[in-house]
Scaffold this motif. Structure first.
Motif, PDB file in Angstrom:
ATOM      1  N   VAL A 230       0.883  -1.166   0.000  1.00 15.61           N
ATOM      2  CA  VAL A 230       0.000   0.000   0.000  1.00 15.61           C
ATOM      3  C   VAL A 230       0.921   1.216   0.000  1.00 15.61           C
ATOM      4  CG1 VAL A 230      -1.759   1.309   1.245  1.00 15.61           C
ATOM      5  CG2 VAL A 230      -1.808  -1.204   1.285  1.00 15.61           C
ATOM      6  N   LEU A 231       0.930   1.954  -1.106  1.00 13.31           N
ATOM      7  CA  LEU A 231       1.824   3.109  -1.224  1.00 13.31           C
ATOM      8  C   LEU A 231       1.020   4.374  -1.488  1.00 13.31           C
ATOM      9  CD1 LEU A 231       4.763   1.724  -3.432  1.00 13.31           C
ATOM     10  CD2 LEU A 231       4.587   1.805  -0.926  1.00 13.31           C
ATOM     11  N   ASP A 232       1.124   5.311  -0.565  1.00 13.62           N
ATOM     12  CA  ASP A 232       0.554   6.640  -0.785  1.00 13.62           C
ATOM     13  C   ASP A 232       1.645   7.625  -1.178  1.00 13.62           C
ATOM     14  OD1 ASP A 232      -1.566   8.720  -0.588  1.00 13.62           O
ATOM     15  OD2 ASP A 232      -0.324   9.437   1.077  1.00 13.62           O
ATOM     16  N   VAL A 233       2.890   7.288  -0.879  1.00 19.16           N
ATOM     17  CA  VAL A 233       4.014   8.190  -1.162  1.00 19.16           C
ATOM     18  C   VAL A 233       5.057   7.437  -1.975  1.00 19.16           C
ATOM     19  CG1 VAL A 233       3.657   9.710   0.821  1.00 19.16           C
ATOM     20  CG2 VAL A 233       4.985   7.614   1.096  1.00 19.16           C
ATOM     21  N   TRP A 234       5.810   8.202  -2.797  1.00 13.72           N
ATOM     22  CA  TRP A 234       6.697   7.610  -3.787  1.00 13.72           C
ATOM     23  C   TRP A 234       7.972   8.438  -3.891  1.00 13.72           C
ATOM     24  CZ3 TRP A 234       4.018   3.661  -6.619  1.00 13.72           C
ATOM     25  CH2 TRP A 234       2.630   3.615  -6.365  1.00 13.72           C
ATOM     26  N   GLU A 235       9.041   7.791  -4.277  1.00 13.11           N
ATOM     27  CA  GLU A 235      10.249   8.554  -4.578  1.00 13.11           C
ATOM     28  C   GLU A 235      10.019   9.388  -5.837  1.00 13.11           C
ATOM     29  OE1 GLU A 235      14.376   7.132  -3.245  1.00 13.11           O
ATOM     30  OE2 GLU A 235      13.507   5.394  -4.282  1.00 13.11           O
ATOM     31  N   ASN A 236      10.660  10.550  -5.856  1.00 11.82           N
ATOM     32  CA  ASN A 236      10.669  11.444  -7.025  1.00 11.82           C
ATOM     33  C   ASN A 236       9.280  11.964  -7.398  1.00 11.82           C
ATOM     34  OD1 ASN A 236      13.512  10.960  -7.382  1.00 11.82           O
ATOM     35  ND2 ASN A 236      12.965   9.004  -8.323  1.00 11.82           N
ATOM     36  N   GLU A 237       8.401  12.130  -6.424  1.00 16.21           N
ATOM     37  CA  GLU A 237       7.098  12.735  -6.728  1.00 16.21           C
ATOM     38  C   GLU A 237       7.311  14.110  -7.367  1.00 16.21           C
ATOM     39  OE1 GLU A 237       4.855  13.004  -3.118  1.00 16.21           O
ATOM     40  OE2 GLU A 237       4.975  10.855  -2.695  1.00 16.21           O
ATOM     41  N   PRO A 238       6.519  14.472  -8.393  1.00 13.33           N
ATOM     42  CA  PRO A 238       5.399  13.721  -8.983  1.00 13.33           C
ATOM     43  C   PRO A 238       5.823  12.772 -10.100  1.00 13.33           C
ATOM     44  CG  PRO A 238       5.502  15.874  -9.987  1.00 13.33           C
ATOM     45  CD  PRO A 238       6.617  15.840  -8.965  1.00 13.33           C
ATOM     46  N   SER A 239       7.119  12.724 -10.423  1.00 19.46           N
ATOM     47  CA  SER A 239       7.592  11.867 -11.522  1.00 19.46           C
ATOM     48  C   SER A 239       7.928  10.482 -10.978  1.00 19.46           C
ATOM     49  CB  SER A 239       8.812  12.502 -12.190  1.00 19.46           C
ATOM     50  OG  SER A 239       8.503  13.784 -12.697  1.00 19.46           O
ATOM     51  N   ILE A 250      -2.825  -1.135  -3.299  1.00 24.33           N
ATOM     52  CA  ILE A 250      -3.520   0.148  -3.131  1.00 24.33           C
ATOM     53  C   ILE A 250      -2.490   1.243  -3.382  1.00 24.33           C
ATOM     54  CG2 ILE A 250      -4.732   1.677  -1.542  1.00 24.33           C
ATOM     55  CD1 ILE A 250      -5.762  -0.822  -0.097  1.00 24.33           C
ATOM     56  N   ALA A 251      -2.747   2.065  -4.393  1.00 24.41           N
ATOM     57  CA  ALA A 251      -1.813   3.116  -4.808  1.00 24.41           C
ATOM     58  C   ALA A 251      -2.539   4.449  -4.851  1.00 24.41           C
ATOM     59  CB  ALA A 251      -1.226   2.786  -6.181  1.00 24.41           C
ATOM     60  N   THR A 252      -1.971   5.464  -4.230  1.00 22.11           N
ATOM     61  CA  THR A 252      -2.578   6.794  -4.211  1.00 22.11           C
ATOM     62  C   THR A 252      -1.478   7.856  -4.272  1.00 22.11           C
ATOM     63  OG1 THR A 252      -2.663   6.615  -1.771  1.00 22.11           O
ATOM     64  CG2 THR A 252      -4.702   6.148  -2.992  1.00 22.11           C
ATOM     65  N   PRO A 253      -1.813   9.098  -4.683  1.00 24.13           N
ATOM     66  CA  PRO A 253      -0.793  10.128  -4.906  1.00 24.13           C
ATOM     67  C   PRO A 253      -0.580  11.079  -3.716  1.00 24.13           C
ATOM     68  CG  PRO A 253      -2.829  10.829  -5.902  1.00 24.13           C
ATOM     69  CD  PRO A 253      -3.112   9.503  -5.256  1.00 24.13           C
ATOM     70  N   HIS A 254      -0.081  10.539  -2.610  1.00 22.62           N
ATOM     71  CA  HIS A 254       0.259  11.369  -1.447  1.00 22.62           C
ATOM     72  C   HIS A 254      -0.958  12.141  -0.942  1.00 22.62           C
ATOM     73  CE1 HIS A 254       3.961  13.473   0.511  1.00 22.62           C
ATOM     74  NE2 HIS A 254       2.953  13.387   1.374  1.00 22.62           N
ATOM     75  N   ILE A 255      -2.060  11.412  -0.736  1.00 19.23           N
ATOM     76  CA  ILE A 255      -3.304  12.058  -0.286  1.00 19.23           C
ATOM     77  C   ILE A 255      -3.828  11.442   1.016  1.00 19.23           C
ATOM     78  CG2 ILE A 255      -4.077  12.955  -2.511  1.00 19.23           C
ATOM     79  CD1 ILE A 255      -5.279   9.597  -1.076  1.00 19.23           C
ATOM     80  N   ALA A 256      -3.022  10.616   1.686  1.00 21.17           N
ATOM     81  CA  ALA A 256      -3.500   9.986   2.917  1.00 21.17           C
ATOM     82  C   ALA A 256      -3.978  11.025   3.925  1.00 21.17           C
ATOM     83  CB  ALA A 256      -2.407   9.119   3.533  1.00 21.17           C
ATOM     84  N   GLY A 257      -3.307  12.159   3.964  1.00 27.29           N
ATOM     85  CA  GLY A 257      -3.687  13.216   4.906  1.00 27.29           C
ATOM     86  C   GLY A 257      -4.629  14.249   4.339  1.00 27.29           C
ATOM     87  N   ARG A 327      -4.982   5.386 -10.746  1.00 28.94           N
ATOM     88  CA  ARG A 327      -4.560   4.549 -11.873  1.00 28.94           C
ATOM     89  C   ARG A 327      -5.121   5.084 -13.191  1.00 28.94           C
ATOM     90  NH1 ARG A 327      -2.362  -0.241  -9.628  1.00 28.94           N
ATOM     91  NH2 ARG A 327      -2.918  -0.456  -7.420  1.00 28.94           N
ATOM     92  N   GLN A 328      -6.262   5.749 -13.125  1.00 31.70           N
ATOM     93  CA  GLN A 328      -6.864   6.318 -14.332  1.00 31.70           C
ATOM     94  C   GLN A 328      -6.142   7.588 -14.774  1.00 31.70           C
ATOM     95  OE1 GLN A 328     -10.908   7.657 -13.778  1.00 31.70           O
ATOM     96  NE2 GLN A 328     -11.376   7.549 -15.949  1.00 31.70           N
ATOM     97  N   LEU A 329      -5.684   8.375 -13.814  1.00 32.90           N
ATOM     98  CA  LEU A 329      -5.141   9.697 -14.124  1.00 32.90           C
ATOM     99  C   LEU A 329      -3.617   9.735 -14.293  1.00 32.90           C
ATOM    100  CD1 LEU A 329      -7.236  11.912 -11.663  1.00 32.90           C
ATOM    101  CD2 LEU A 329      -7.459  11.820 -14.145  1.00 32.90           C
ATOM    102  N   ILE A 330      -2.912   8.725 -13.793  1.00 30.51           N
ATOM    103  CA  ILE A 330      -1.466   8.836 -13.688  1.00 30.51           C
ATOM    104  C   ILE A 330      -0.777   8.963 -15.046  1.00 30.51           C
ATOM    105  CG2 ILE A 330      -1.087   6.343 -13.640  1.00 30.51           C
ATOM    106  CD1 ILE A 330       0.876   9.128 -11.770  1.00 30.51           C
ATOM    107  N   ASP A 331      -1.369   8.426 -16.111  1.00 35.94           N
ATOM    108  CA  ASP A 331      -0.737   8.522 -17.429  1.00 35.94           C
ATOM    109  C   ASP A 331      -1.051   9.824 -18.159  1.00 35.94           C
ATOM    110  OD1 ASP A 331       0.654   6.108 -17.409  1.00 35.94           O
ATOM    111  OD2 ASP A 331      -1.138   4.976 -17.986  1.00 35.94           O
ATOM    112  N   GLN A 332      -1.914  10.646 -17.572  1.00 34.48           N
ATOM    113  CA  GLN A 332      -2.204  11.946 -18.170  1.00 34.48           C
ATOM    114  C   GLN A 332      -1.092  12.932 -17.808  1.00 34.48           C
ATOM    115  OE1 GLN A 332      -6.118  13.328 -17.140  1.00 34.48           O
ATOM    116  NE2 GLN A 332      -7.111  11.384 -17.658  1.00 34.48           N
ATOM    117  N   PRO A 333      -0.911  13.997 -18.600  1.00 32.16           N
ATOM    118  CA  PRO A 333       0.089  15.014 -18.251  1.00 32.16           C
ATOM    119  C   PRO A 333      -0.179  15.577 -16.852  1.00 32.16           C
ATOM    120  CG  PRO A 333      -0.698  15.338 -20.490  1.00 32.16           C
ATOM    121  CD  PRO A 333      -1.584  14.279 -19.888  1.00 32.16           C
ATOM    122  N   ASP A 334       0.826  15.583 -16.024  1.00 31.65           N
ATOM    123  CA  ASP A 334       0.689  16.087 -14.644  1.00 31.65           C
ATOM    124  C   ASP A 334      -0.403  15.356 -13.875  1.00 31.65           C
ATOM    125  OD1 ASP A 334       2.689  18.055 -15.100  1.00 31.65           O
ATOM    126  OD2 ASP A 334       1.186  19.354 -16.038  1.00 31.65           O
TER     127      ASP A 334
END
Length: 383
Positions: A230-239, A250-257, A327-334
């Protein structure tokens, strides 16, 4: 006063409009030129506040971050310039704890286990880790705490060893990003540590992406050697390394808080900090601005088991929504920042009042719900 504010700090206009002229900026791309005449600067975690960003400014009196973490702020530089600083410790600890609870309830249903049959090692026992501990402990889960700095500082709670952490069924990370020193957390979970984990474990990271070596994580995941992730945070965000996504449950873009309540709590804490700086009485409260949630009351007429708890938690927050959107949005620009910027409103469990027996209300309250006793005494006795 020229008050410069990250555009994603909620209700900033309502809190600060009385204190000066407001200027809103994009936190990821703000430049030194934009902040040249700032008297007050309010940011979130994506803005690196350092000498480079403030090189053209000679008037800054206060920097505030509406976040728990402060690794994006060069506090020594601010201190040397005599610039006051304030963060928002604990503002989103409830939100992160509820993210962890929602995630674990999803995985428990998917993998068909009871949380009370698992051991959970919480790495980092500060505001957020403690909030996670309190909720899981209330459920009767065997929880371990690991935090050498707090332990050495005299914290009287029982702490475990790192060996105990690696042996736990579930490992949840809640540490700050620390680059140097005896207890550095960057790549705390490097390849050598990750190799000691197995597929029957669960590893959750809702702290900082750099705590786990993502390249090593991908390498081992491709070899089938990883726990449930379960990863909410990633190295090199947002890239981020998108090759990891297929291996993450479960994957999310640093929104747990990112609950509305937690974010507004952070805004309120900065408002109090600015008010103190200006020697003004703080007159606004978050209750003035935060609306009632769509669902704010429910009654339960049976014993609270794990399945019913999952239903109650997911009335307010089901992490699978955010996973699907990501997962739907991650391949879109930004795409990473787009989801953070346009994040759908999420509330905390306290916004739901659960009507149940007095005995069960004690547990529900310890999990974060608001509670109210059922009126029917006979029904209370039967639950």
């Amino acid at each position: 006063m020229n008050i410069y504010i990250d555009e994603n700090i909620p209700y900033a206009k309502e809190f600060f409009a009385d204190l000066g002229t407001l200027h809103f900026f994009a936190g990821r791309t703000v430049t030194a030129d934009q902040l040249e005449d700032a008297d007050i600067l309010l940011v979130r975690s994506i803005t690196q506040v350092n000498e480079q960003l403030l090189s053209l400014n000679n008037s800054l009196k206060f920097v505030g971050t509406a976040t728990i973490g402060t690794d994006h702020i060069d506090q020594n530089y601010l201190k040397n310039r005599g610039i006051a600083f304030s963060s928002a410790p604990g503002c989103n600890k409830i939100s992160v704890a509820e993210y962890i609870l929602s995630s674990l309830l999803v995985l428990a249903e998917k993998q068909q286990f009871e949380l009370t049959d698992k051991s959970v090692a919480i790495v980092g026992a500060g505001n957020t880790g403690s909030a996670v501990f309190d909720r899981l402990n209330a459920l009767g889960v065997n929880c371990l705490l690991y935090d050498p700095p707090l332990q050495l500082a005299g914290d009287k709670r029982n702490f475990c060893s790192f060996k105990d952490v690696l042996a736990a069924d579930i490992i949840s990370l809640h540490v700050p990003k620390t680059v140097q020193g005896k207890f550095a957390t960057v790549h705390l979970f490097d390849e050598s540590v990750l190799r000691q984990l197995h597929s029957r474990q669960i590893l959750l990271n809702a702290s900082r992406g750099e705590v786990i070596d993502n390249q090593a994580l991908l390498k081992l995941a491709q070899q089938g050697m990883m726990p449930t992730l379960v990863l909410d945070v990633w190295e090199n965000e947002p890239s981020i390394n998108k090759d990891l996504l297929p291996f993450v449950d479960i994957a999310t873009p640093h929104i747990a808080g990112y609950s509305l309540d937690g974010k507004v709590r952070g805004t309120e804490m900065l408002y109090h900090g600015v008010s103190r700086l200006l020697m003004l009485t703080a007159t606004h409260r978050l209750q003035e601005f935060v609306p009632l949630p769509a669902v704010n009351s429910v009654s339960i007429s049976q014993r609270l088991d794990q399945a019913l708890l999952k239903s109650l938690v997911h009335l307010i927050f089901d992490v699978r929504r955010d996973d699907a959107l990501f997962r739907q949005l991650i391949d879109q620009p930004d795409g990473f920042d787009t989801m953070r910027k346009t994040y759908q409103e999420r509330r905390e469990l306290s916004t739901l009042t659960v009507h149940s027996s007095v005995k069960q209300n004690l547990l529900l309250a310890s999990l974060g719900f608001s509670t109210c006793a059922l009126n029917d005494t006979k029904e209370n006795d039967e639950i």
